[in-house]
Design a protein around this motif. Structure first.
Motif, PDB file in Angstrom:
ATOM      1  N   GLU A 172       0.862  -1.182   0.000  1.00  0.00           N
ATOM      2  CA  GLU A 172       0.000   0.000   0.000  1.00  0.00           C
ATOM      3  C   GLU A 172       0.906   1.242   0.000  1.00  0.00           C
ATOM      4  OE1 GLU A 172      -3.156   0.356  -0.334  1.00  0.00           O
ATOM      5  OE2 GLU A 172      -3.388   2.468   0.234  1.00  0.00           O
ATOM      6  N   PRO A 173       0.619   2.212  -0.887  1.00  0.00           N
ATOM      7  CA  PRO A 173       1.484   3.401  -0.950  1.00  0.00           C
ATOM      8  C   PRO A 173       1.696   4.017   0.432  1.00  0.00           C
ATOM      9  CG  PRO A 173      -0.130   3.441  -2.725  1.00  0.00           C
ATOM     10  CD  PRO A 173      -0.454   2.246  -1.881  1.00  0.00           C
ATOM     11  N   GLY A 174       2.959   4.292   0.749  1.00  0.00           N
ATOM     12  CA  GLY A 174       3.282   4.926   2.026  1.00  0.00           C
ATOM     13  C   GLY A 174       3.591   3.930   3.129  1.00  0.00           C
ATOM     14  N   SER A 175       3.018   2.712   3.040  1.00  0.00           N
ATOM     15  CA  SER A 175       3.171   1.776   4.156  1.00  0.00           C
ATOM     16  C   SER A 175       4.601   1.262   4.265  1.00  0.00           C
ATOM     17  CB  SER A 175       2.182   0.612   4.028  1.00  0.00           C
ATOM     18  OG  SER A 175       2.535  -0.234   2.942  1.00  0.00           O
ATOM     19  N   TRP A 176       5.246   1.143   3.132  1.00  0.00           N
ATOM     20  CA  TRP A 176       6.640   0.678   3.117  1.00  0.00           C
ATOM     21  C   TRP A 176       7.532   1.707   3.786  1.00  0.00           C
ATOM     22  CZ3 TRP A 176       9.039  -3.783   1.707  1.00  0.00           C
ATOM     23  CH2 TRP A 176      10.433  -3.730   1.581  1.00  0.00           C
ATOM     24  N   GLU A 177       7.361   2.980   3.361  1.00  0.00           N
ATOM     25  CA  GLU A 177       8.177   4.067   3.900  1.00  0.00           C
ATOM     26  C   GLU A 177       7.950   4.202   5.399  1.00  0.00           C
ATOM     27  OE1 GLU A 177       6.329   3.982   1.287  1.00  0.00           O
ATOM     28  OE2 GLU A 177       7.226   5.035  -0.418  1.00  0.00           O
ATOM     29  N   ALA A 178       6.719   3.932   5.826  1.00  0.00           N
ATOM     30  CA  ALA A 178       6.398   4.071   7.249  1.00  0.00           C
ATOM     31  C   ALA A 178       6.949   2.912   8.082  1.00  0.00           C
ATOM     32  CB  ALA A 178       4.886   4.163   7.430  1.00  0.00           C
ATOM     33  N   GLY A 179       7.597   1.960   7.420  1.00  0.00           N
ATOM     34  CA  GLY A 179       8.227   0.864   8.157  1.00  0.00           C
ATOM     35  C   GLY A 179       7.251  -0.245   8.515  1.00  0.00           C
TER      36      GLY A 179
END
Ligand code: DAH
Length: 363
Positions: A172-179
């Motif tokens: 999901e977009p953003g979920s990766w960056e959010a760790g």
């Protein structure tokens, strides 16, 4: 330096000496000798030039004859140099014609040409075999979503294939960056099989008869072993027509396998369960090494599994916009690397991915 003016006789004999000297040496002169000679005789302070300057100090009555002789000698020297230069050039040409002669009848140097990768060779062969049966190639995307890959194929929500551990989801977009990566809410995944293209083909082609094959790459969270790899190639097939039966399925696949592997191969269908076919089968070919007796290659079984097949489930036909009351269909999904391994008796499909030329050159 002596400045004693030269007499007409002195000049005459000096001119004749120059002439004799040039005549004598010019025939054997090289290109470099000729250039040196030109400078020594005709150059700005060359012998002939210096002699010509002396003309002025001669008596007027002697000048014309000596002048004429000087011009004659000069012309002769120039001509001799030009003639020898031309001779040298034509000698060069002759030399080159012999030393650079090309024998147009000599056989050419062999050029090393590559060949298709064995999995591609098998894929092309399968296209060819099924083309003869009237199947056309239909392709679909490698990035699918939950509907195409599972839902439309009647794969229930709790089916293990949908497990995070079996399928490669896009985050999901953003979920990766959010760790804290989690699967995209729209269910975007790398397709786990080529079966979703069955639905796409039915939707696009609309009216049976439909006979399509779908060669393509698929992705799974599989650990690699001799018969698995996280990405591999499948050859899907779908036939939708009036009155198709398991007999048509078995006949088509038997013909396909025996065309690819050779007529001595036997095939076997075992009952199985796929939610998009009813009935469903696993499809095996007899082992090419032991001929079915059992060996290490086939794990002692005599048979090797190629993939699954069955009669298309009515729900799947309906999801593709086809009336299951009127039409029936059969479908299969086989692993291309497994078929290549079976054809060439390669004990481990991972050889196909290693790009080791020593392996590839054996085909
Ligand atoms: N999709 C299945 C797999 O990847 C193979 C398969 C089974 C395809 C049955 C079919 C089928 O079309 O009818 O393992």
């Amino acid at each position: 330096m002596a400045t004693e003016p030269m007499t007409a006789a002195d000049l005459r004999s000096a001119l004749e000496r120059v002439r004799a000297e040039v005549r004598q040496g010019v025939d054997r002169a090289t290109a470099a000798d000729l250039e040196a000679l030109r400078i020594r005789v005709l150059g700005r302070s060359g012998e002939l030039t210096v002699l010509l300057r002396q003309l002025g100090s001669l008596d007027a009555s002697e000048r014309p004859a000596i002048g004429a002789l000087a011009n004659e000698v000069r012309r002769e020297v120039e001509d001799a140099i030009a003639a020898r230069t031309a001779a040298l050039h034509s000698g060069d040409l002759e030399h080159r014609l012999t030393s650079e002669r090309i024998d147009l009848t000599a056989p050419g140097l062999p050029v090393r040409v590559g060949h298709l990768h064995p999995t591609l060779t098998v894929e092309r062969e399968l296209r060819e075999i099924l083309h003869g049966f009237g199947f056309e190639v239909f392709e679909g995307p490698e990035i699918e979503d939950d509907w195409w890959n599972f839902e439309a194929l009647n794969i229930p929500p709790d089916h293990p294939a949908r497990d995070l551990w079996d399928t490669l989801y896009v985050a999901e977009p953003g979920s990766w960056e959010a760790g804290a990566p989690r699967p995209a809410e729209d269910g975007t995944i790398l397709r786990t099989h080529t079966s979703p293209v069955q639905i796409r083909a039915m939707e696009r082609l609309q009216q049976p008869p439909i006979y399509v094959i779908v060669p393509g790459r698929v992705y799974r969270r599989d650990a690699s072993d001799p018969s698995h790899n996280p990405t591999f190639m499948q050859l899907e097939g779908l036939a939708v027509d009036e009155g198709l039966t398991v007999g048509d399925l078995k006949g088509t696949l038997t013909y396909m396998c025996q065309s690819l592997f050779g007529p001595e191969r036997r095939i076997r269908m075992r009952p199985h369960n796929f939610s998009y076919t009813e009935p469903s089968f696993e499809f095996d070919s007899s082992c090419g090494i032991c001929g079915g007796a059992g060996c290490r290659f086939c794990g002692g079984d005599g048979w090797l599994e190629i993939g699954g097949c069955g009669m298309v489930h009515p729900t799947v036909l309906r999801n593709g916009g086809i009336d299951p009351e009127r039409y029936s269909g059969y479908a299969w999904g086989f692993g291309i690397e497994r078929m290549a391994a079976l054809k060439y008796n390669v004990p481990d499909i991972r050889y196909f991915y290693e790009n080791d030329v020593r392996f590839l050159e054996t085909f």
